[in-house]
Design an enzyme around this catalytic site. Structure first.
Site, mmCIF file in Angstrom:
data_model
loop_
_atom_site.group_PDB
_atom_site.id
_atom_site.type_symbol
_atom_site.label_atom_id
_atom_site.label_comp_id
_atom_site.label_asym_id
_atom_site.label_seq_id
_atom_site.Cartn_x
_atom_site.Cartn_y
_atom_site.Cartn_z
ATOM 1 C CD GLU A 139 -0.754 -13.385 131.130
ATOM 2 O OE1 GLU A 139 0.254 -13.242 131.456
ATOM 3 O OE2 GLU A 139 -1.579 -12.596 130.736
ATOM 4 N N GLY A 175 29.099 -47.349 118.538
ATOM 5 C CA GLY A 175 30.420 -47.260 118.896
ATOM 6 C C GLY A 175 30.430 -45.675 119.714
ATOM 7 C CG LEU A 233 34.381 -49.538 119.619
ATOM 8 C CD1 LEU A 233 35.081 -50.324 120.695
ATOM 9 C CD2 LEU A 233 33.379 -48.785 120.457
HETATM 10 C C1 LIG Z 1 20.039 -35.273 122.189
HETATM 11 C C2 LIG Z 1 20.708 -36.533 122.637
HETATM 12 C C3 LIG Z 1 20.227 -37.298 123.724
HETATM 13 C C4 LIG Z 1 21.116 -38.557 123.948
HETATM 14 N N1 LIG Z 1 20.372 -39.374 124.922
HETATM 15 C C5 LIG Z 1 21.076 -40.544 125.407
HETATM 16 C C6 LIG Z 1 20.642 -41.218 126.506
HETATM 17 O O1 LIG Z 1 19.695 -41.165 126.922
HETATM 18 N N2 LIG Z 1 21.357 -42.390 126.746
HETATM 19 C C7 LIG Z 1 22.495 -42.685 126.063
HETATM 20 O O2 LIG Z 1 23.179 -43.832 126.302
HETATM 21 N N3 LIG Z 1 22.926 -41.936 124.997
HETATM 22 C C8 LIG Z 1 22.492 -40.887 124.738
HETATM 23 N N4 LIG Z 1 22.965 -40.133 123.774
HETATM 24 C C9 LIG Z 1 24.339 -40.254 123.393
HETATM 25 C C10 LIG Z 1 24.287 -40.776 121.852
HETATM 26 O O3 LIG Z 1 23.952 -42.323 122.154
HETATM 27 C C11 LIG Z 1 25.352 -40.473 121.185
HETATM 28 O O4 LIG Z 1 25.445 -39.188 121.071
HETATM 29 C C12 LIG Z 1 25.746 -41.276 119.967
HETATM 30 O O5 LIG Z 1 25.583 -42.549 119.988
HETATM 31 C C13 LIG Z 1 27.015 -40.985 119.578
HETATM 32 O O6 LIG Z 1 27.301 -41.413 118.053
HETATM 33 P P1 LIG Z 1 27.937 -40.821 116.891
HETATM 34 O O7 LIG Z 1 27.863 -41.714 115.631
HETATM 35 O O8 LIG Z 1 27.072 -39.649 116.633
HETATM 36 O O9 LIG Z 1 29.221 -40.427 117.534
HETATM 37 P P2 LIG Z 1 30.315 -39.069 116.821
HETATM 38 O O10 LIG Z 1 29.543 -37.690 117.591
HETATM 39 O O11 LIG Z 1 30.347 -39.349 115.701
HETATM 40 O O12 LIG Z 1 31.377 -39.456 117.822
HETATM 41 C C14 LIG Z 1 31.219 -39.286 119.237
HETATM 42 C C15 LIG Z 1 32.806 -39.488 119.627
HETATM 43 O O13 LIG Z 1 33.492 -40.660 119.545
HETATM 44 C C16 LIG Z 1 34.498 -40.802 118.675
HETATM 45 N N5 LIG Z 1 34.414 -42.136 117.958
HETATM 46 C C17 LIG Z 1 33.122 -42.325 117.231
HETATM 47 N N6 LIG Z 1 32.985 -43.657 116.788
HETATM 48 C C18 LIG Z 1 34.340 -44.090 117.044
HETATM 49 C C19 LIG Z 1 34.967 -45.285 116.901
HETATM 50 N N7 LIG Z 1 34.306 -46.312 116.432
HETATM 51 N N8 LIG Z 1 36.322 -45.518 117.330
HETATM 52 C C20 LIG Z 1 36.768 -44.463 117.861
HETATM 53 N N9 LIG Z 1 36.334 -43.396 118.159
HETATM 54 C C21 LIG Z 1 34.974 -43.047 117.824
HETATM 55 C C22 LIG Z 1 34.461 -39.602 117.775
HETATM 56 O O14 LIG Z 1 35.842 -38.968 117.458
HETATM 57 C C23 LIG Z 1 33.878 -38.430 118.758
HETATM 58 O O15 LIG Z 1 34.843 -38.052 119.742
HETATM 59 C C24 LIG Z 1 22.239 -38.635 123.481
HETATM 60 C C25 LIG Z 1 22.973 -37.946 122.217
HETATM 61 C C26 LIG Z 1 22.273 -36.751 121.993
HETATM 62 C C27 LIG Z 1 22.585 -35.893 121.082
#
Ligand SMILES: Cc1cc2nc3c(=O)[nH]c(=O)nc-3n(C[C@H](O)[C@H](O)[C@H](O)COP(=O)(O)OP(=O)(O)OC[C@H]3O[C@@H](n4cnc5c(N)ncnc54)[C@H](O)[C@@H]3O)c2cc1C
Ligand code: FES
Ligand code: FES
Length: 1340
Positions: free
Chosen positions: A1268, A347, A402
């Site tokens: 190096e 989500g 969501l």
């Molecule tokens: C190092 C790194 C590499 C990444 N690489 C990729 C990649 O290659 N491909 C890719 O697709 N993604 C990538 N991501 C993204 C990653 O998939 C997302 O950061 C992760 O899925 C977010 O989930 P979370 O639970 O941590 O969200 P959070 O950080 O907790 O929330 C993210 C945002 O969404 C909001 N939110 C969360 N859930 C809900 C909900 N259910 N309803 C309403 N608002 C909500 C929160 O308020 C916040 O603003 C990467 C992230 C990182 C940090």
């Protein structure tokens, strides 16, 4: 009712936190409130793995513990309530004994600076525990596969080792590994039986070695689940959607979320760095409706808070209807890295993509699979299909939540086929890198009865991450293809349409490349159907273009090193000093030194303008941000002091900008605050007002610098000498290539530990500074000069660095000096740990340069003359830049150019100052030589390998070019290495088979290249102190700084050897009784700096001399004892010597003979590279290196240096994009966009041989340098890529020719830029290769 307290455990220890700011991360807590410092901060954005820990959760209903790795730099402390955390020191430590993982990391020589090592150990541990706990397969601990072991560290960065030894340590736990394939280690010797080898590995027993959930926490959870006190922690943990709705409604009656933040894994802050202070966090991960996964015959429903890892598990479960699911699962394994997937939710990803334009993979996959989402707002449910969801107004700050995602099952009839394929072109094949573009295609196809061709009945074509706002469907192409019989011309038209749809936004880099990727992927999806007139679930890709993850071969390596007992224990592959401590994370780096309670923290405010008057420095809204105590500028420097930030042998530079800033990135001020977080935030919120009136235009290019005579003087002794008569050489040439221009860019150090210092003011204006520096003595002088106090009042202490690579030679000094100044002014301890972005901006990095050359040669490829003009961009400060001309020429002279002349200008520009980065100048010089040779071979249509061989020096020409530095004839081993490598790398046969490969593959081309190197180094004077204590243990002080290069280990060996010469009983086994202590400038004076690859040997010689003195002093006592005894033990000898007041401490100052202090190092490397013409991806299939180490002081250390340097070189040549804005500030900010090599981008087969070239009378115990020079060998990868591209272009030109192009079909030639990243390679292979191919196939 008052809620509960935050309770959790770390390494079995209970922590109860009664109040905490809810934005506090687990990493901040661990590092500031616990003794566990193994969790390192390196990127702070989820991209490096230095901070990872094991999180365990207990489910009282199932009585089950769930365990996985997470990053601690993004995880919020309140979210780990009732969890158990295990860090690397929790697995094992000095007190309770090291874990088998630690022991094997040490024994496989898998840690150098050690900064990444605890994180690596946790990643491996997590893979082992997964294998043990897996219920899906018949896994037992022994069934960790070698491939899983290798992949377990795919998300972890290491800048030192080159990964090979780490992979070996990991694979030693795998059941399916052939133990003989594992590399050099300290457990067994070559030739032992497999059984013997296995027996010698530190045993691993999962029942004992896996951690358990603490009983106290289990019991507590069983009694009652904790719900954090909402008021105290500003943290809500709703357990139902209804409760969540209530919280959202009450807390802020407006339509938005106000100062509330919904969180799940909080990983989104890794990308969108938070500046906002939230009043409340709502952790939605405990809501059962949002955590479920339900499967039925219509599809799969996944709650929004389910982590990506769990989504993958569910999608990959065996089921016949799961074809599409499985493909989505496989693709999702490349999203981020394992620890982000373990905490990041599906989500969270969708919301970031929907609301913030995050370049998501998941939305593309779901779009193609026709998924839908359910949302709720104020009790109103809404269901949207993915396409509608993505274009609806952003929900991120609204009260819309969501709830879940639904992916339908796609069924087919007996007459139709379902195809689903996903694509991803990213700098790293198995994750840890956002894609340039991703795609997912679904098609329902059938066979046309009359033509037997394939009809498209329906298709969904989704593309994402290409620089559009979000993932999109190419509907026009879908409509065009639907109900069409597939043919080349139909595909051609589809491709043409597609190019009009993939329109990256205006500021997107590589827009044309991204379009060509979209085209390539669609071609790959459909073309095999046209070719084969059939479909197949396990369908093939177009010839050669393969999914890099599926084909990922295992790394293999062979090393040949000769150990020697002649100078025991010198010459043996002794385990690195402190390696287990580094693995457990107990090794102390500067930022691990505990803070005193009143310690303050600093962060830099830097200039964003290249040349401007500074009007004012303040903060947004004119209010000092929370926690700020002072803003230190040049005005705070004491009257008796000076505004000085560094000293080098060529001059000094400013600490702070004064009234005028002279380059972007220059330090303007240091904000001092109560915490590092507050200091960093304040520096971010700082506002600098500039005034550009009456300021002349800055010098921003080397051309401008030359025009305006803005040059640094190069002292005559540093300016290289020309060789031979250039006019004569040119006259002898049958052929000439004139005025070719080359440009080389910069590279960033990417040490895992950024710049850091801790300053403690003491009585009487005296100050102690712990500095992560390669130059303690210079740092001491700079601090003293800045503060206006004598040197003796400044004690600089350095124990070890988390990587240096030259970046902490000069650039560490301003950090330490600013820290000292702030501490002195505020009379409180101050520490600075520079964040990654600021570090990248201030570090400067490698010198960019412009090269223009003219070369003369004969028609059979013999060089006769080379004339060069070089403009080196030194940036604003002199730093060590005047050294560059000599360094460049010393390595460029590796070939016999006949005659060589040059005009080199070291340009002073208003750009960040460049400094020494491992092999500064040498790597460029060596590469320039290769580039010229390539050009000469191309113009003669000769095999470049032959041209290289013809022009290798004879000993006579070597003398002509290097004079006495060439040494004796038998020391010139380069031709020998060249020939040896030909045999060991099977070079000629492979070159032939590559020709065949290229003829029979359309979309893959290979190249192979062999490159020689010569690298000149110099021994320098250095002090050493060896003292024998009363119990017979030994303490050693040296000037050299350990930064991963194994210096301490070599010195330890040398002391053991040197004292062993007394030949008392036990004196041969002193190794374990020798301790190397930190460098302290008030104890070991004239410590100078650690650089130039020779510090290890210099320090070794210094301590050897000390040992000689001590042995001489001990001899009379020894002889006296032996008058009455047949033998004497070491301990008795020392006791007796003490009793007789023998001075048991010796200091020496080693001064190398000036006639032989400089010498040459030789090496040869061959690399084979494959290029994927659809994406431009390169894969290093194999690299072979032979390097002359003289008599290696420690072959394990030298092997590590060779491999690590080579891989850092691969980074420079192939992956690390360093771009700047119009003011000269680096655009790349951290792990998101600066891509150092990872385990999946190094050579798949990596063979290193250390040539033991025997006796070198002028070298220290016949040893040579290794730190190096091997970096230069990485040019072989670049040259092999160039060779593969050449083949691709030949083919492209032939298609053009077939299509009626009237050109002569010959390649006008090309330069392969550095780094040769995917877009660059693809562009040279032809951005329109698919179209040209189709045209050539359809044209009559
Ligand atoms: C190092 C790194 C590499 C990444 N690489 C990729 C990649 O290659 N491909 C890719 O697709 N993604 C990538 N991501 C993204 C990653 O998939 C997302 O950061 C992760 O899925 C977010 O989930 P979370 O639970 O941590 O969200 P959070 O950080 O907790 O929330 C993210 C945002 O969404 C909001 N939110 C969360 N859930 C809900 C909900 N259910 N309803 C309403 N608002 C909500 C929160 O308020 C916040 O603003 C990467 C992230 C990182 C940090
Ligand atoms: S510091 Fe946490 S992943 Fe890099
Ligand atoms: S040992 Fe891995 S970063 Fe230094």
């Amino acid at each position: 009712m008052a809620g509960d307290d935050l309770v959790f455990s770390v390494n079995g220890e209970k922590f109860e936190v009664l109040s905490v700011n809810p934005s506090t991360t687990l990493l901040e807590f661990l590092r500031s409130n616990t003794p566990f410092k193994s969790v390192k901060l390196s990127c702070g954005e989820g991209g490096c793995g230095a901070c990872i820990v094991i999180l365990s959760k207990y489910d009282p209903v199932l009585d089950k513990v769930e365990e996985y790795s997470i990053n601690s730099c993004l995880t919020l402390l309140c979210s780990i309530n009732e969890c158990s955390i295990t860090t690397s020191e929790g697995l094992g430590n000095t007190e309770k004994g090291f874990h088998p993982i630690h022991k094997r990391f040490a024994g496989f020589h898998a840690s150098q600076c050690g900064f990444c090592t605890p994180g690596m150990c946790i990643s491996l541990y997590s893979a082992l525990s997964n294998a043990h706990n897996s219920k899906n397969s018949h896994s037992s601990p022994e069934y960790l596969s070698a491939s899983a072991a290798e992949k377990s560290i795919a998300g972890n960065l290491c800048r030192c080792t080159g990964y090979r030894p780490i992979a070996d340590a990991c694979k030693s736990f795998a059941a399916d590994v052939d133990i003989e394939d594992l590399g050099l280690n300290s457990f067994w010797r070559k030739g032992e039986s497999r059984e013997e080898m296995l027996k010698k590995l530190p045993p691993y027993n999962p029942d004992k070695d896996l951690v358990t959930f603490p009983d106290f926490l289990k019991e507590k959870i069983k009694r009652q689940h904790n719900v954090l006190d909402q008021t105290r922690y500003h943290w809500s943990t709703p357990v139902s959607v209804a409760e969540l709705q209530q919280i959202l409604a009450i807390t802020n009656p407006g339509g938005d979320r106000g100062l509330m933040k919904i969180v799940v894994g909080n990983t989104g802050t890794g990308y969108y760095k938070e500046e906002k202070q939230y009043g409340r966090y709502i952790d939605i991960s405990h809501i059962p409706e949002m955590s479920m996964i339900k499967k039925d015959d219509r599809g799969i429903e996944i709650g929004a808070v389910v982590t990506i890892s769990k989504v993958i598990d569910a999608l990959m479960e065996e089921s016949t209807s799961a074809y599409v699911f499985k493909k989505i699962g496989i693709h999702m394994e490349k999203v981020a890295n394992h620890f982000i997937r373990n905490s990041g939710s599906i989500g969270g990803n969708l919301v970031m993509a929907q609301s913030k334009n995050f370049p998501s993979d998941i939305t593309t996959l779901l779009l193609a699979a026709d998924a839908s989402v359910n949302m709720i707002n104020a009790g109103r449910h809404e269901k949207l299909r993915m396409g509608e969801f993505l274009v609806s107004p952003p929900i991120i700050n609204t009260k819309t939540v969501l709830l879940k995602v639904h992916i339908p099952i796609w069924a087919t009839s007996s007459t139709t086929g379902l195809l689903f394929e996903t694509y991803r072109a990213a700098p790293r094949p198995i994750g840890s890198a956002l894609p340039y573009l991703n795609a997912a295609f679904l098609a329902v196809v059938s066979q046309d009865a009359s033509s037997r061709g394939i009809m498209v009945d329906k298709c969904r074509l989704a593309f994402g991450s290409f620089g559009g706002y979000h993932s999109i469907r190419a509907r026009e192409v879908e409509d065009f293809l639907t109900d069409k019989l597939l043919s080349r011309s139909v595909l051609y038209e589809a491709v043409r349409l597609l190019k009009g749809i993939i329109v990256p936004s205006i500021d997107t880099s590589y827009a044309e490349y991204k379009k060509s990727l979209a085209v390539g992927f669609l071609f790959d999806f459909l073309y095999p159907l046209i070719e084969s007139c059939s479909w197949d679930l396990e369908r093939k890709h177009v010839d050669g273009h393969v999914d890099p993850t599926i084909s990922l071969p295992l790394l293999s390596s062979a090393q040949q090193v000769l150990e020697s007992k002649e100078f025991h224990p010198v010459g043996e592959a002794v385990i690195k000093f402190g390696a287990e401590l580094q693995a457990s994370g107990e090794a102390v780096y500067v930022d691990d030194i505990p803070s005193l309670p009143n310690c303050l923290h600093g962060a830099f405010i830097y200039s964003t303008k290249p040349l401007a008057r500074i009007k004012s420095v303040g903060f947004k809204g004119n209010v000092a941000p929370i926690g700020v105590l002072a803003v230190i500028t040049y005005k705070d420097i004491p009257q008796v002091g000076h505004n000085i930030g560094y000293i080098s042998m060529f001059g000094t530079g400013l600490l702070f900008a004064d009234e005028v800033t002279i380059c972007a990135g220059q330090i303007i001020a240091l904000v001092v605050a109560d915490t590092q977080k507050h200091a960093n935030l304040a520096a971010k919120l700082a506002v600098v007002e500039y005034d550009l009136r009456n300021i002349e235009t800055p010098v921003l290019s080397v051309e401008d610098a030359v025009k305006r005579s803005s040059l640094f003087e190069v002292p005559p002794e540093y300016y290289p000498e020309p060789v031979g008569d250039i006019s004569k050489g040119m006259a002898e040439a049958d052929r000439k290539i004139r005025s070719v221009e080359l440009r080389l860019g910069s590279q960033y150090f990417f040490y895992m530990e950024t710049q850091t210092a801790l300053a403690l003011p003491d009585e009487d204006n005296y100050i102690v500074v712990y500095s992560a520096t390669q130059s303690p003595e210079y740092t001491q002088s700079v601090i003293a000069t800045c503060l206006g106090i004598p040197d003796h009042s400044v004690r600089v202490i350095t124990r070890r660095l988390g990587g240096g690579f030259g970046g902490k030679a000069i650039k560490s000094m301003p950090v330490a000096t600013a820290c000292a100044l702030a501490a002195q002014k505020l009379q409180r301890p101050v520490r600075i740990y520079v964040n990654r972005k600021t570090d990248m901006i201030m570090a400067g990095g490698r010198h960019p340069m412009k090269i223009t050359y003219s070369v003369g040669f004969t028609s059979d490829g013999k060089l006769t003359a080379l004339e060069l003009t070089l403009f080196i961009d030194a940036g604003i400060d002199v730093d060590v830049s005047p050294m560059l001309p000599q360094n460049i020429m010393n390595s460029l002279k590796k070939y016999d150019w006949g005659a060589l002349s040059f005009d080199i200008k070291v340009c002073k520009t208003n750009l960040p100052s460049r400094t020494s980065l491992r092999a500064p100048g040498e790597v460029q010089g060596s590469y320039i030589a290769e580039s010229i040779i390539e050009n000469v071979a191309s113009s003669l249509n000769m095999d470049v390998d032959v041209v290289r061989r013809i022009n290798l020096h004879t000993y006579e020409s070597l003398r002509k070019f290097y004079k006495q530095v060439a040494g004796e004839p038998d020391e010139y081993t380069l031709p020998l290495l060249w020939d040896k490598l030909e045999i060991s790398a099977d070079f000629k046969r492979r070159a032939e088979s590559i020709k065949q490969f290229n003829l029979s593959n359309v979309w893959r081309k290979r190249g192979i290249s062999r490159v020689p190197i010569i690298h000149q180094v110099m021994n320098r004077p250095t002090p050493g102190i060896v003292s024998i204590l009363s119990d017979g243990s030994v303490v050693v002080e040296i000037a050299g700084i350990e930064m991963g290069q194994g210096l301490l280990t070599k010195v330890q060996q040398m002391v053991a050897y040197g004292l062993g010469l007394i030949k008392a009983e036990g004196s041969q086994d002193l190794l374990e009784r020798i301790r190397l202590i930190q460098t302290d400038t008030l104890s070991i004076v004239q410590s100078s700096y650690t650089a130039g690859s020779t510090t290890s040997e210099n320090c070794c010689e210094a301590v050897r001399l000390c040992c000689g003195i001590l042995v001489e002093r001990l001899k009379p006592t020894m002889n006296r004892i032996l008058e009455n005894a047949r033998s004497v033990t070491w301990d008795t000898l020392i006791q007796e010597a003490n009793a007789q007041s023998v001075d048991l401490s010796a200091r020496t100052f080693y001064k190398p003979e000036s006639s032989s202090s400089e010498y040459l190092n030789y090496g040869v490397g061959a690399s084979e590279v494959e290029v994927d013409l659809v994406t431009g991806r390169t894969e290093i299939i194999r690299s072979d290196i032979i390097y002359d180490c003289g008599k290696s002081l420690n072959p394990a250390v030298d092997l590590g240096q060779i491999e690590g340097a080579f891989v850092q070189g691969i980074g420079f040549f192939m992956y690390e994009e360093y771009t700047t804005d119009e003011n000269g500030l680096i655009n790349e900010e951290g792990t998101w966009d600066y891509k150092i090599p990872t385990i999946d981008t190094i050579p798949k087969q990596f063979n290193v041989q250390i040539l033991n070239s025997g006796h070198h009378k002028n070298r220290i115990l016949s040893s040579k340098a290794s730190g190096e020079p091997p970096l230069l060998v990485a040019a072989s990868v670049h040259c092999a890529t160039r060779s593969a591209i050449k083949e691709a272009r030949k083919q492209y030109l032939s298609w053009n020719h077939n299509n009626g192009d009237r050109g002569d079909g010959s390649d006008p030639g090309f330069e392969l830029p550095i780094p040769a990243i995917m877009p660059v390679v693809k562009q040279l292979c032809g951005l329109e290769s698919v179209e040209k191919y189709l045209e050539s196939k359809t044209s009559p």
